[in-house]
Design an enzyme around this catalytic site. Structure first.
Site, PDB file in Angstrom:
ATOM      1  N   GLU A  86       0.822  -1.208   0.000  1.00  0.00           N
ATOM      2  CA  GLU A  86       0.000   0.000   0.000  1.00  0.00           C
ATOM      3  C   GLU A  86       0.856   1.258   0.000  1.00  0.00           C
ATOM      4  OE1 GLU A  86      -3.060   0.344  -0.582  1.00  0.00           O
ATOM      5  OE2 GLU A  86      -3.692  -1.751  -0.463  1.00  0.00           O
TER       6      GLU A  86
ATOM      7  N   CYS B 165     -13.989  -0.605 -14.928  1.00  0.00           N
ATOM      8  CA  CYS B 165     -14.529   0.757 -14.772  1.00  0.00           C
ATOM      9  C   CYS B 165     -13.374   1.758 -14.849  1.00  0.00           C
ATOM     10  CB  CYS B 165     -15.269   0.852 -13.440  1.00  0.00           C
ATOM     11  SG  CYS B 165     -16.331   2.310 -13.292  1.00  0.00           S
TER      12      CYS B 165
ATOM     13  N   CYS C   2     -18.374  -1.195 -19.962  1.00  0.00           N
ATOM     14  CA  CYS C   2     -19.681  -1.323 -19.308  1.00  0.00           C
ATOM     15  C   CYS C   2     -20.404  -2.603 -19.719  1.00  0.00           C
ATOM     16  CB  CYS C   2     -20.555  -0.111 -19.634  1.00  0.00           C
ATOM     17  SG  CYS C   2     -19.890   1.462 -19.005  1.00  0.00           S
TER      18      CYS C   2
ATOM     19  N   CYS D 263     -19.431  -5.322 -17.300  1.00  0.00           N
ATOM     20  CA  CYS D 263     -19.334  -4.937 -15.891  1.00  0.00           C
ATOM     21  C   CYS D 263     -20.367  -5.696 -15.062  1.00  0.00           C
ATOM     22  CB  CYS D 263     -19.555  -3.441 -15.734  1.00  0.00           C
ATOM     23  SG  CYS D 263     -19.465  -2.888 -14.007  1.00  0.00           S
TER      24      CYS D 263
ATOM     25  N   CYS E 244     -25.828   0.548 -12.178  1.00  0.00           N
ATOM     26  CA  CYS E 244     -25.044   1.769 -12.399  1.00  0.00           C
ATOM     27  C   CYS E 244     -25.913   2.895 -12.957  1.00  0.00           C
ATOM     28  CB  CYS E 244     -23.888   1.480 -13.356  1.00  0.00           C
ATOM     29  SG  CYS E 244     -22.807   2.897 -13.611  1.00  0.00           S
TER      30      CYS E 244
END
Length: 353
Positions: free
Chosen positions: A45, A198, A205, A208, A214
């Site tokens: 991270e 995305c 899309c 997705c 959405c």
């Protein structure tokens, strides 16, 4: 009910399509009882801040091979860690990495705290990183919001308020989706969805898993979101870098102050970086000659243009700044990117007419 349906669809997609990453325990291994290593989660991270997965992979492998746990990293020499970090950028992260590792060993017995709030007390760990470690490594239902999560959330809920003003609204909406079961996998699923489907431009899309939920896709505005407040143009600063080499091959380097850009890193002595052409400030008396061309580099807040001057220094040279590093110990790859560019420019063969 809609929020729960979104979560179920997302985690079902993740169980099949999760990216394979060197710091991740995938969903199949998690189902078999394997637990993420908090050290590896934390290290990844920190490395991934302002950086891409592709850029981080090799650094992560080298770090974990050399320092396999937080105790080993805490015992490492500052200069060795900074050299290993060279090229990854945002060098304050490397300094804070060491401070955090040493705090974990000194104050927590070599074990990372398990909650977001306690993780926030460690050096270099902010709200996003604390939430990511707490969720991924310890299954705390912490809300993890990075750029990918902001984009997915803005499109799911058709949030048209521009960033950064929309951050609080997007965080609140992301919190609605954060489940108590498998919060770490949920967080990683949101990141993976943003990174692979995305995407900022040309989102896929059609494939997705959240298409039916959405609002932006339904309204035909998915590619327009999230909106962003236009950024001011970056200024340009100028400087001179001095690359001096002694008769025995030793090079003149100086370690930059701990605070500020490239803090704690080795680099070529030079002038300050100013908005006007700087006055010459060679680090030693010599016949300094300008190298044709220039070095260009972009930092977060400004563009930098450097002139490069080189000189052969005598064995008795007594520089006002910096110290000599023997040729056998010098590795250009240990320098930050902008300093490597200086070396590369100075190393180009001279061309004639």
């Amino acid at each position: 009910m809609r929020d729960e349906q979104i979560g179920a669809a997302l985690i079902g997609w993740y169980d099949t399509h999760a990216r394979v990453l060197p710091w991740r325990v995938g969903p199949a291994d998690r189902a078999r009882g394997m637990r993420p290593d908090p050290y590896r989660v934390w290290l990844s991270e920190i490395m991934l801040q302002q950086t891409t997965v592709a850029a981080v992979r090799d650094y992560f492998h080298r770090f974990t091979a050399r320092w396999p746990d937080v105790t080993a990293l805490a015992s490492a020499a500052d200069a060795e860690v900074m050299a290993e970090w060279a090229g990854l950028g945002y060098y304050a992260r490397a300094r804070n990495l060491l401070k955090c590792a040493r705090a974990v060993v000194a104050d927590h017995g070599g074990r990372f705290p398990k909650t977001r709030d306690r993780l926030l007390t460690l050096p270099g760990i902010g709200p996003y990183t604390a939430a990511a470690i707490a969720a991924i490594a310890f299954d705390e239902a912490a809300t993890v919001v990075d750029g990918n999560v902001e984009r997915v959330t803005a499109r799911l809920f058709a949030v048209e308020t521009p960033l950064p003003g929309a951050k609080a609204e997007l965080t609140a909406l992301a919190a609605r989706l954060t489940p108590r079961e498998r919060p770490g996998d949920h967080a990683q699923a949101m990141m993976d969805l943003g990174a692979t489907i995305c995407t900022p431009r040309n989102p896929a899309c059609g494939i997705c898993p959240l298409r039916e939920f959405c609002k932006a896709q339904a309204a035909g505005i998915a590619t327009d979101l999230p909106r962003k407040t236009p950024k001011a143009a970056k200024p340009t600063r100028y400087g001179i870098a001095y690359l001096g080499r002694r008769e025995d091959g030793a090079v003149l380097l100086e370690r930059r102050p701990d605070r500020g850009l490239l803090g704690g890193m080795l680099g070529w002595p030079g002038t300050g970086w100013t908005e006007a052409d700087p006055a010459p400030a060679p680090p030693a008396e010599a016949d300094w000659r300008e190298v044709p061309g220039e070095v260009r580099h972009t930092f977060t807040h400004f563009h930098l243009v450097l002139r490069v001057e080189t000189a052969h220094l005598s064995m008795g040279a007594n520089p006002q700044r910096g110290h000599f590093v023997p040729d056998t110990e010098f590795r250009a790859d240990d320098l930050p990117t902008v300093m490597r560019k200086v070396h590369d420019l100075a190393s180009q063969p001279a061309t004639g007419d």
